[in-house]
Design a protein around this motif. Structure first.
Motif, PDB file in Angstrom:
ATOM      1  N   ALA A   1      45.829  64.018  38.865  1.00  0.00           N
ATOM      2  CA  ALA A   1      44.500  63.624  38.392  1.00  0.00           C
ATOM      3  C   ALA A   1      44.371  62.106  38.323  1.00  0.00           C
ATOM      4  N   MET A   2      45.412  61.443  37.812  1.00  0.00           N
ATOM      5  CA  MET A   2      45.376  59.986  37.713  1.00  0.00           C
ATOM      6  C   MET A   2      45.398  59.341  39.097  1.00  0.00           C
ATOM      7  N   ASP A   3      46.154  59.948  40.001  1.00  0.00           N
ATOM      8  CA  ASP A   3      46.223  59.468  41.380  1.00  0.00           C
ATOM      9  C   ASP A   3      44.849  59.479  42.027  1.00  0.00           C
ATOM     10  N   VAL A   4      44.179  60.599  41.927  1.00  0.00           N
ATOM     11  CA  VAL A   4      42.860  60.759  42.559  1.00  0.00           C
ATOM     12  C   VAL A   4      41.818  59.876  41.887  1.00  0.00           C
ATOM     13  N   SER A   5      41.880  59.783  40.550  1.00  0.00           N
ATOM     14  CA  SER A   5      40.856  59.016  39.831  1.00  0.00           C
ATOM     15  C   SER A   5      40.877  57.548  40.227  1.00  0.00           C
ATOM     16  N   PHE A   6      42.077  56.962  40.376  1.00  0.00           N
ATOM     17  CA  PHE A   6      42.117  55.545  40.749  1.00  0.00           C
ATOM     18  C   PHE A   6      41.641  55.339  42.187  1.00  0.00           C
ATOM     19  N   LYS A   7      42.056  56.209  43.080  1.00  0.00           N
ATOM     20  CA  LYS A   7      41.648  56.049  44.479  1.00  0.00           C
ATOM     21  C   LYS A   7      40.136  56.139  44.620  1.00  0.00           C
ATOM     22  N   LEU A   8      39.507  57.011  43.860  1.00  0.00           N
ATOM     23  CA  LEU A   8      38.045  57.100  43.891  1.00  0.00           C
ATOM     24  C   LEU A   8      37.418  55.820  43.332  1.00  0.00           C
ATOM     25  N   LEU A   9      38.000  55.288  42.260  1.00  0.00           N
ATOM     26  CA  LEU A   9      37.503  54.026  41.697  1.00  0.00           C
ATOM     27  C   LEU A   9      37.628  52.906  42.709  1.00  0.00           C
ATOM     28  N   PHE A  10      38.752  52.839  43.400  1.00  0.00           N
ATOM     29  CA  PHE A  10      38.982  51.800  44.399  1.00  0.00           C
ATOM     30  C   PHE A  10      37.928  51.865  45.505  1.00  0.00           C
ATOM     31  N   LEU A  11      37.595  53.064  45.935  1.00  0.00           N
ATOM     32  CA  LEU A  11      36.615  53.231  47.000  1.00  0.00           C
ATOM     33  C   LEU A  11      35.206  52.876  46.538  1.00  0.00           C
ATOM     34  N   VAL A  12      34.889  53.180  45.287  1.00  0.00           N
ATOM     35  CA  VAL A  12      33.571  52.814  44.746  1.00  0.00           C
ATOM     36  C   VAL A  12      33.440  51.292  44.668  1.00  0.00           C
ATOM     37  N   VAL A  13      34.483  50.622  44.205  1.00  0.00           N
ATOM     38  CA  VAL A  13      34.470  49.155  44.121  1.00  0.00           C
ATOM     39  C   VAL A  13      34.347  48.541  45.515  1.00  0.00           C
ATOM     40  N   CYS A  14      34.928  49.200  46.508  1.00  0.00           N
ATOM     41  CA  CYS A  14      34.806  48.741  47.894  1.00  0.00           C
ATOM     42  C   CYS A  14      33.340  48.664  48.309  1.00  0.00           C
ATOM     43  N   VAL A  15      32.567  49.657  47.922  1.00  0.00           N
ATOM     44  CA  VAL A  15      31.135  49.662  48.242  1.00  0.00           C
ATOM     45  C   VAL A  15      30.425  48.521  47.524  1.00  0.00           C
ATOM     46  N   ILE A  16      30.748  48.333  46.256  1.00  0.00           N
ATOM     47  CA  ILE A  16      30.117  47.260  45.470  1.00  0.00           C
ATOM     48  C   ILE A  16      30.441  45.886  46.048  1.00  0.00           C
ATOM     49  N   GLY A  17      31.671  45.715  46.557  1.00  0.00           N
ATOM     50  CA  GLY A  17      32.099  44.422  47.070  1.00  0.00           C
ATOM     51  C   GLY A  17      31.236  43.879  48.185  1.00  0.00           C
ATOM     52  N   CYS A  18      30.641  44.759  48.976  1.00  0.00           N
ATOM     53  CA  CYS A  18      29.789  44.309  50.074  1.00  0.00           C
ATOM     54  C   CYS A  18      28.530  43.610  49.590  1.00  0.00           C
ATOM     55  N   THR A  19      28.119  43.908  48.372  1.00  0.00           N
ATOM     56  CA  THR A  19      26.813  43.441  47.914  1.00  0.00           C
ATOM     57  C   THR A  19      26.843  42.095  47.207  1.00  0.00           C
ATOM     58  N   LEU A  20      28.040  41.505  47.041  1.00  0.00           N
ATOM     59  CA  LEU A  20      28.162  40.281  46.265  1.00  0.00           C
ATOM     60  C   LEU A  20      28.111  39.034  47.137  1.00  0.00           C
ATOM     61  N   SER A  21      27.662  37.923  46.546  1.00  0.00           N
ATOM     62  CA  SER A  21      27.665  36.653  47.260  1.00  0.00           C
ATOM     63  C   SER A  21      29.078  36.094  47.291  1.00  0.00           C
ATOM     64  N   LEU A  22      29.364  35.179  48.214  1.00  0.00           N
ATOM     65  CA  LEU A  22      30.711  34.620  48.365  1.00  0.00           C
ATOM     66  C   LEU A  22      31.191  33.928  47.097  1.00  0.00           C
ATOM     67  N   ASP A  23      30.349  33.134  46.471  1.00  0.00           N
ATOM     68  CA  ASP A  23      30.768  32.397  45.280  1.00  0.00           C
ATOM     69  C   ASP A  23      31.200  33.345  44.174  1.00  0.00           C
ATOM     70  N   THR A  24      30.429  34.378  43.946  1.00  0.00           N
ATOM     71  CA  THR A  24      30.753  35.338  42.899  1.00  0.00           C
ATOM     72  C   THR A  24      32.042  36.062  43.214  1.00  0.00           C
ATOM     73  N   VAL A  25      32.212  36.460  44.474  1.00  0.00           N
ATOM     74  CA  VAL A  25      33.416  37.176  44.879  1.00  0.00           C
ATOM     75  C   VAL A  25      34.653  36.314  44.700  1.00  0.00           C
ATOM     76  N   VAL A  26      34.582  35.048  45.141  1.00  0.00           N
ATOM     77  CA  VAL A  26      35.734  34.153  45.018  1.00  0.00           C
ATOM     78  C   VAL A  26      36.098  33.941  43.554  1.00  0.00           C
ATOM     79  N   ASP A  27      35.106  33.743  42.695  1.00  0.00           N
ATOM     80  CA  ASP A  27      35.376  33.523  41.277  1.00  0.00           C
ATOM     81  C   ASP A  27      36.043  34.726  40.635  1.00  0.00           C
ATOM     82  N   VAL A  28      35.492  35.907  40.869  1.00  0.00           N
ATOM     83  CA  VAL A  28      36.059  37.121  40.280  1.00  0.00           C
ATOM     84  C   VAL A  28      37.439  37.403  40.852  1.00  0.00           C
TER      85      VAL A  28
END
Length: 508
Positions: A434-461
């Motif tokens: 369960a923990m294995d699957v939950s993190f992998k799903l979180l990682f994939l969701v964050v991958c989608v969010i990452g496309c929407t950010l500006s370069l400055d924000t991404v570099v800072d975070v």
């Protein structure tokens, strides 16, 4: 699994312009608005800076570089005297197939290198050169050389204190050597708290530097290569992220063995592709290469510079090198812990090659391309866009080669970082399906969010989350350096007596 992933990636690159959906500009703006204050606050803490010669110097950068210099001296310049032995270990000269672990020395190295050789080598170097000038490249290489010693310490500890799970899989990294290693030297409570802090930071770092930054730069490059603001991809960041996440999921679901099978084929291919392309660009501009080396050396020590002269060049070079090769951050020991060996020091030797490949070879190639083409002086461009312009200045075709490199570098980094984050996640919440699957799903969701950010924000975070791991990890490395030094001395004596060669021959 490997062939399916590559086919999926190729389809994604070739069919990128065919993606169509309602614009996601509103979503992009909402995410940026929500994350920017957090990014600014976190960066202010992690990159607290002092003024030196009129230049703001982030203390975290000095923290990592001073540690690297300390370990280099403490271990008798192991980054030099251990280099040849590292190559022989990767070649399999001392391997025992019956040793504890899941992957070979080469596969462990390939997995770790796939995490370090990412878009920091392409976009990050461009940022460093454009801000700090050509001299930043000199300090980048120096930081890579010193970082080899830090890698030796942390990866030796990663194997020494790893945990073998009930199913035969292995878990290791700073979480385990901080907890168990510090307990051995009489600091159990400190070890538990530091391991907990590192695990939390590691989850944030892997989601930031190993995911957000990578996918963001892939998306930007795909938009640039398919028409810029007029591209059908522009405004469809979330949709692109979803398509990418599907392909990424095909690999990371299989765990470290699946990841290793991909990286031991992908890493050599992408290195040859990128270095080969860079060499062609350099040969085309061969007449400018001597001037480029002169600019790098002079810029490293000149009081006149793009931003702050020698101090500015030094800080930009050190910062980008630390981001790129991760020495002292603590991610690589997680990958190296899975190696098949019963002698932890062997993996310390193997890990020496990471900063060499990542920083001394690949980052230097990028820096030379930026300098010989003169593109680092172009205003209005940053990150991967700047590197793309440098490659494209020789022939438009090379922009597409760079795009392929961007895709491969980002993908390889993400699959490795998904494993790093997973091990931190399961350290906190327990080893279970369960923990294995939950993190992998979180990682994939964050991958989608990452496309929407500006370069400055991404570099800072990304930078802030990434470097936060190094604060905790380096303290542990200082405390356990004596343990590593003792193990190294014992190993070196056995090696010189020929015992290791005989043992390997008997195991074959």
């Amino acid at each position: 699994m490997f062939s399916r992933a590559l086919v999926g990636l190729l389809a994604l690159v070739c069919a990128g312009t065919a993606l169509a959906a309602e614009p996601t500009a509103g979503l992009d703006a909402a995410i940026n608005t929500a994350i920017t204050p957090f990014a600014n606050a976190l960066s202010g803490v992690i990159f607290y800076a002092v003024d030196i010669g009129g230049v703001k110097v982030p203390l975290i950068v000095g923290w990592l570089i001073i540690a690297a210099a300390f370990f280099t001296v403490r271990l008798g310049f192991i980054n030099l005297r251990g280099f040849g032995h590292a190559l022989r270990l990767v070649r399999g000269d001392y391997s025992d197939p019956n040793s504890t672990g899941e992957v070979s020395h080469f596969q462990a190295l390939a997995t770790a290198v796939s995490g370090t050789v990412g878009l920091g080598n392409i976009a990050g170097v461009a940022i460093a050169i454009s801000i700090g000038g050509p001299g930043a490249a000199f300090w980048m290489v120096l930081a890579g050389f010193l970082g080899m010693s830090t890698k030796f310490v942390e990866c030796t500890l990663g194997v020494k204190y790893r945990q073998t799970n009930a199913d035969g899989s292995v878990s290791g990294g700073p979480m385990y050597y901080l907890r168990h290693g510090l307990a051995e030297i009489g600091l159990p409570r400190l070890g538990r708290w530091m391991a907990l802090a590192f695990a939390v930071c590691c989850i944030g770092g892997t989601l930031g530097a190993g995911n957000l930054f990578q996918i963001n730069q892939v998306y930007q490059q795909m938009v640039n290569i398919t028409g810029g603001a007029g591209s059908v991809l522009a405004g469809n960041a979330a949709l692109f992220g979803i398509a990418w996440a599907v392909v990424l999921g095909l690999v990371i679901i299989g765990g470290i063995k699946s990841i290793a099978k991909v990286t031991d084929k992908l890493v050599p291919f992408m290195a040859v592709l990128y270095i080969g392309s860079a060499l062609i660009v350099l040969l085309t501009n061969a007449a400018h290469i001597p001037d480029a080396f002169a600019a790098i050396f002079n810029g490293a020590f000149s009081a006149e510079g793009v931003a702050g002269g020698v101090i500015g060049a030094m800080i930009q070079g050190f910062r980008r090198a630390a981001f790129s090769n991760e020495a002292g951050i603590g991610t690589s020991p997680i990958a190296h812990a899975a190696v098949k060996t019963d002698t932890p020091v062997t993996e310390g030797f193997v890990s020496l090659l990471e900063p060499f490949i990542d920083t001394i070879v690949i980052c230097t190639m990028t820096a030379l391309v930026m300098v010989v083409t003169g593109m680092y002086t172009q205003p209005g461009m940053s990150g991967v866009e700047l590197t793309s312009a440098a490659f494209g200045s020789v022939h438009p075709f090379f922009r597409y080669v760079l795009t392929a490199s961007v895709v491969l570098f980002a993908f390889s980094t993400q699959i490795s970082y998904s494993y790093y984050g997973l091990k931190a996640w399961t350290y906190l919440f327990g080893e279970s399906r369960a923990m294995d699957v939950s993190f992998k799903l979180l990682f994939l969701v964050v991958c989608v969010i990452g496309c929407t950010l500006s370069l400055d924000t991404v570099v800072d975070v990304s930078d802030a989350m990434f470097f936060s791991m190094g604060v905790v990890n380096i303290i542990g490395l200082y405390l356990l350096a004596g343990v590593v030094r003792t193990d190294l001395a014992t190993y070196w004596k056995r090696l010189q007596r020929g015992e290791l060669k005989l043992a390997a021959a008997a195991a074959q």
